[in-house]
Design a protein around this motif. Structure first.
Motif, PDB file in Angstrom:
ATOM      1  N   ASP A   1      -2.964  -9.864   8.388  1.00 36.58           N
ATOM      2  CA  ASP A   1      -3.039 -10.484   7.067  1.00 36.58           C
ATOM      3  C   ASP A   1      -3.172  -9.458   5.953  1.00 36.58           C
ATOM      4  OD1 ASP A   1      -2.831 -13.008   8.145  1.00 36.58           O
ATOM      5  OD2 ASP A   1      -5.004 -13.302   8.253  1.00 36.58           O
ATOM      6  N   HIS A   2      -3.578  -8.277   6.328  1.00 37.53           N
ATOM      7  CA  HIS A   2      -3.734  -7.236   5.316  1.00 37.53           C
ATOM      8  C   HIS A   2      -3.274  -5.901   5.878  1.00 37.53           C
ATOM      9  CE1 HIS A   2      -7.352  -6.735   7.749  1.00 37.53           C
ATOM     10  NE2 HIS A   2      -7.408  -5.509   7.293  1.00 37.53           N
ATOM     11  N   ALA A   3      -3.010  -4.998   4.999  1.00 40.17           N
ATOM     12  CA  ALA A   3      -2.616  -3.646   5.387  1.00 40.17           C
ATOM     13  C   ALA A   3      -3.417  -2.663   4.550  1.00 40.17           C
ATOM     14  CB  ALA A   3      -1.121  -3.436   5.150  1.00 40.17           C
ATOM     15  N   LEU A   4      -3.627  -1.490   5.100  1.00 41.66           N
ATOM     16  CA  LEU A   4      -4.236  -0.401   4.357  1.00 41.66           C
ATOM     17  C   LEU A   4      -3.159   0.639   4.122  1.00 41.66           C
ATOM     18  CD1 LEU A   4      -7.659   0.040   6.172  1.00 41.66           C
ATOM     19  CD2 LEU A   4      -7.258  -0.882   3.898  1.00 41.66           C
ATOM     20  N   TYR A   5      -3.231   1.293   2.988  1.00 42.16           N
ATOM     21  CA  TYR A   5      -2.230   2.281   2.618  1.00 42.16           C
ATOM     22  C   TYR A   5      -2.880   3.652   2.605  1.00 42.16           C
ATOM     23  CZ  TYR A   5       0.219  -1.918   1.446  1.00 42.16           C
ATOM     24  OH  TYR A   5       0.806  -3.148   1.534  1.00 42.16           O
ATOM     25  N   PHE A   6      -2.380   4.525   3.466  1.00 45.31           N
ATOM     26  CA  PHE A   6      -2.929   5.855   3.623  1.00 45.31           C
ATOM     27  C   PHE A   6      -1.975   6.895   3.073  1.00 45.31           C
ATOM     28  CE2 PHE A   6      -5.130   3.486   6.815  1.00 45.31           C
ATOM     29  CZ  PHE A   6      -6.345   4.106   6.992  1.00 45.31           C
ATOM     30  N   SER A   7      -2.548   7.997   2.662  1.00 43.72           N
ATOM     31  CA  SER A   7      -1.761   9.171   2.336  1.00 43.72           C
ATOM     32  C   SER A   7      -1.491   9.902   3.638  1.00 43.72           C
ATOM     33  CB  SER A   7      -2.565  10.065   1.394  1.00 43.72           C
ATOM     34  OG  SER A   7      -1.957  11.326   1.287  1.00 43.72           O
ATOM     35  N   GLY A   8      -0.447  10.651   3.684  1.00 43.91           N
ATOM     36  CA  GLY A   8      -0.161  11.472   4.858  1.00 43.91           C
ATOM     37  C   GLY A   8      -0.893  12.794   4.825  1.00 43.91           C
ATOM     38  N   ARG A   9      -1.786  12.981   3.840  1.00 39.29           N
ATOM     39  CA  ARG A   9      -2.495  14.244   3.689  1.00 39.29           C
ATOM     40  C   ARG A   9      -3.986  13.999   3.523  1.00 39.29           C
ATOM     41  NH1 ARG A   9       1.115  18.350   0.490  1.00 39.29           N
ATOM     42  NH2 ARG A   9      -0.836  19.435   0.627  1.00 39.29           N
ATOM     43  N   GLU A  10      -4.756  15.061   3.660  1.00 43.36           N
ATOM     44  CA  GLU A  10      -6.199  14.956   3.487  1.00 43.36           C
ATOM     45  C   GLU A  10      -6.596  14.947   2.026  1.00 43.36           C
ATOM     46  OE1 GLU A  10      -8.956  17.145   5.914  1.00 43.36           O
ATOM     47  OE2 GLU A  10      -7.340  17.704   7.263  1.00 43.36           O
ATOM     48  N   ASP A  11      -5.757  15.511   1.157  1.00 42.67           N
ATOM     49  CA  ASP A  11      -6.133  15.574  -0.255  1.00 42.67           C
ATOM     50  C   ASP A  11      -5.674  14.300  -0.971  1.00 42.67           C
ATOM     51  OD1 ASP A  11      -3.400  15.826  -0.827  1.00 42.67           O
ATOM     52  OD2 ASP A  11      -3.517  18.013  -0.801  1.00 42.67           O
ATOM     53  N   VAL A  12      -5.884  14.241  -2.248  1.00 44.54           N
ATOM     54  CA  VAL A  12      -5.550  13.037  -3.008  1.00 44.54           C
ATOM     55  C   VAL A  12      -4.324  13.220  -3.891  1.00 44.54           C
ATOM     56  CG1 VAL A  12      -7.893  12.144  -3.012  1.00 44.54           C
ATOM     57  CG2 VAL A  12      -7.195  13.658  -4.844  1.00 44.54           C
ATOM     58  N   THR A  13      -3.600  14.318  -3.713  1.00 46.40           N
ATOM     59  CA  THR A  13      -2.461  14.575  -4.590  1.00 46.40           C
ATOM     60  C   THR A  13      -1.168  13.956  -4.074  1.00 46.40           C
ATOM     61  OG1 THR A  13      -1.956  16.662  -3.483  1.00 46.40           O
ATOM     62  CG2 THR A  13      -3.459  16.748  -5.375  1.00 46.40           C
ATOM     63  N   ASN A  14      -1.138  13.579  -2.810  1.00 49.11           N
ATOM     64  CA  ASN A  14       0.094  13.064  -2.219  1.00 49.11           C
ATOM     65  C   ASN A  14       0.184  11.551  -2.384  1.00 49.11           C
ATOM     66  OD1 ASN A  14       2.500  13.465  -0.802  1.00 49.11           O
ATOM     67  ND2 ASN A  14       1.546  12.877   1.121  1.00 49.11           N
ATOM     68  N   ALA A  15       1.366  11.067  -2.685  1.00 45.55           N
ATOM     69  CA  ALA A  15       1.563   9.623  -2.815  1.00 45.55           C
ATOM     70  C   ALA A  15       1.351   8.956  -1.465  1.00 45.55           C
ATOM     71  CB  ALA A  15       2.977   9.345  -3.312  1.00 45.55           C
ATOM     72  N   THR A  16       0.888   7.725  -1.498  1.00 42.73           N
ATOM     73  CA  THR A  16       0.664   6.953  -0.291  1.00 42.73           C
ATOM     74  C   THR A  16       2.006   6.616   0.348  1.00 42.73           C
ATOM     75  OG1 THR A  16      -1.361   6.061  -1.201  1.00 42.73           O
ATOM     76  CG2 THR A  16      -0.333   4.801   0.549  1.00 42.73           C
ATOM     77  N   ASN A  17       2.155   6.955   1.640  1.00 37.43           N
ATOM     78  CA  ASN A  17       3.421   6.680   2.308  1.00 37.43           C
ATOM     79  C   ASN A  17       3.252   6.064   3.692  1.00 37.43           C
ATOM     80  OD1 ASN A  17       2.436   9.097   3.452  1.00 37.43           O
ATOM     81  ND2 ASN A  17       4.488   9.700   4.061  1.00 37.43           N
ATOM     82  N   LEU A  18       2.030   5.672   4.056  1.00 40.26           N
ATOM     83  CA  LEU A  18       1.768   5.071   5.349  1.00 40.26           C
ATOM     84  C   LEU A  18       1.110   3.704   5.159  1.00 40.26           C
ATOM     85  CD1 LEU A  18       0.177   8.186   7.094  1.00 40.26           C
ATOM     86  CD2 LEU A  18       2.533   7.415   7.310  1.00 40.26           C
ATOM     87  N   GLU A  19       1.703   2.670   5.767  1.00 41.00           N
ATOM     88  CA  GLU A  19       1.125   1.322   5.704  1.00 41.00           C
ATOM     89  C   GLU A  19       0.603   0.972   7.095  1.00 41.00           C
ATOM     90  OE1 GLU A  19       2.736  -3.188   5.080  1.00 41.00           O
ATOM     91  OE2 GLU A  19       3.554  -1.644   3.762  1.00 41.00           O
ATOM     92  N   TYR A  20      -0.721   0.842   7.226  1.00 45.73           N
ATOM     93  CA  TYR A  20      -1.378   0.592   8.505  1.00 45.73           C
ATOM     94  C   TYR A  20      -1.728  -0.880   8.652  1.00 45.73           C
ATOM     95  CZ  TYR A  20      -2.312   5.473   9.755  1.00 45.73           C
ATOM     96  OH  TYR A  20      -2.203   6.779  10.134  1.00 45.73           O
ATOM     97  N   HIS A  21      -1.357  -1.446   9.801  1.00 43.85           N
ATOM     98  CA  HIS A  21      -1.759  -2.798  10.174  1.00 43.85           C
ATOM     99  C   HIS A  21      -2.623  -2.654  11.417  1.00 43.85           C
ATOM    100  CE1 HIS A  21       1.144  -4.768   7.467  1.00 43.85           C
ATOM    101  NE2 HIS A  21       1.882  -3.703   7.720  1.00 43.85           N
ATOM    102  N   SER A  22      -3.935  -2.841  11.275  1.00 42.29           N
ATOM    103  CA  SER A  22      -4.840  -2.697  12.413  1.00 42.29           C
ATOM    104  C   SER A  22      -4.692  -3.897  13.338  1.00 42.29           C
ATOM    105  CB  SER A  22      -6.289  -2.588  11.939  1.00 42.29           C
ATOM    106  OG  SER A  22      -7.154  -2.553  13.061  1.00 42.29           O
ATOM    107  N   LEU A  23      -4.374  -3.632  14.598  1.00 50.07           N
ATOM    108  CA  LEU A  23      -4.217  -4.699  15.587  1.00 50.07           C
ATOM    109  C   LEU A  23      -5.525  -5.002  16.300  1.00 50.07           C
ATOM    110  CD1 LEU A  23      -0.797  -3.566  17.124  1.00 50.07           C
ATOM    111  CD2 LEU A  23      -1.212  -5.145  15.228  1.00 50.07           C
ATOM    112  N   GLY A  24      -6.560  -4.246  15.998  1.00 50.63           N
ATOM    113  CA  GLY A  24      -7.848  -4.449  16.660  1.00 50.63           C
ATOM    114  C   GLY A  24      -8.960  -4.804  15.695  1.00 50.63           C
TER     115      GLY A  24
END
Length: 191
Positions: free
Chosen positions: A83-106
């Motif tokens: 029902d929801h997704a989290l959006y992660f950056s592919g990097r540890e810092d905060v300068t990179n645009a978010t490019n990963l959409e995570y759907h937790s199955l657990g």
């Protein structure tokens, strides 16, 4: 993003329940203070590496940051979408645009030892920053093609292929072939 705000609130709540200042969490986890502040302000959710470091410093599972309501029985997800997704950056810092959409199955499954996700990865050019954390990762490519940089080696994983590796070795995975990809990722992170 609304989900980043929910994540930020949960992260801050967990930290405060541990009676830890944000500066103490930065020192204990090794995650930069400005990254933690951006996370708690809902500005970004970075890669899994800082989340794993934070979970370890706080003495909680990685999934604790991602869970909703705890469930004792099985968790069922239909069609690989939550029902929801989290959006992660592919990097540890905060300068990179978010490019990963995570759907937790657990999400919601209490006392789990693994975290399964469907991850949609937007194709992105540029330098790749390797990261590492304790545990293991199993990746199954559902759509597209990904490139996994693992230490000094590089692997191209196509639709239907898998890769299973120790995540303590510096690594990075990203969509390749100039198109987006979708993977099933199962992560084990000890806490």
């Amino acid at each position: 993003m609304e989900k980043n705000e929910e994540f930020a609130s949960k992260m801050k709540s967990i930290r405060e329940r541990q009676d830890m200042t944000i500066e103490e969490l930065s020192e204990a986890s090794g995650v930069k203070l400005e990254v933690l502040k951006a996370m708690e302000n809902g500005e970004v959710i970075p890669s899994l590496t800082p989340l794993t470091k934070m979970a370890r410093a706080l003495g909680v599972r990685l999934g604790t940051f991602l869970d909703d309501t705890p469930q004792i029985g099985p968790v069922v997800t239909r069609g690989g979408k939550t029902d929801h997704a989290l959006y992660f950056s592919g990097r540890e810092d905060v300068t990179n645009a978010t490019n990963l959409e995570y759907h937790s199955l657990g999400a919601g499954k209490i006392d789990r030892n693994i975290d399964p996700f469907i991850i949609e990865i937007e194709y992105e050019e540029g330098e790749k920053e390797l990261s590492s954390h304790e545990g293991e990762e199993f990746i199954y490519v559902l759509e597209g093609e990904i490139e996994v940089i693992y230490g000094k080696d590089t692997f191209v994983i196509n639709e239907g292929d898998t890769i299973f590796y120790d995540s303590v070795v510096p690594h990075h995975l990203h969509a390749t072939g100039k198109k987006n990809s979708k993977i099933l990722a199962v992560l084990y992170t000890p806490y």
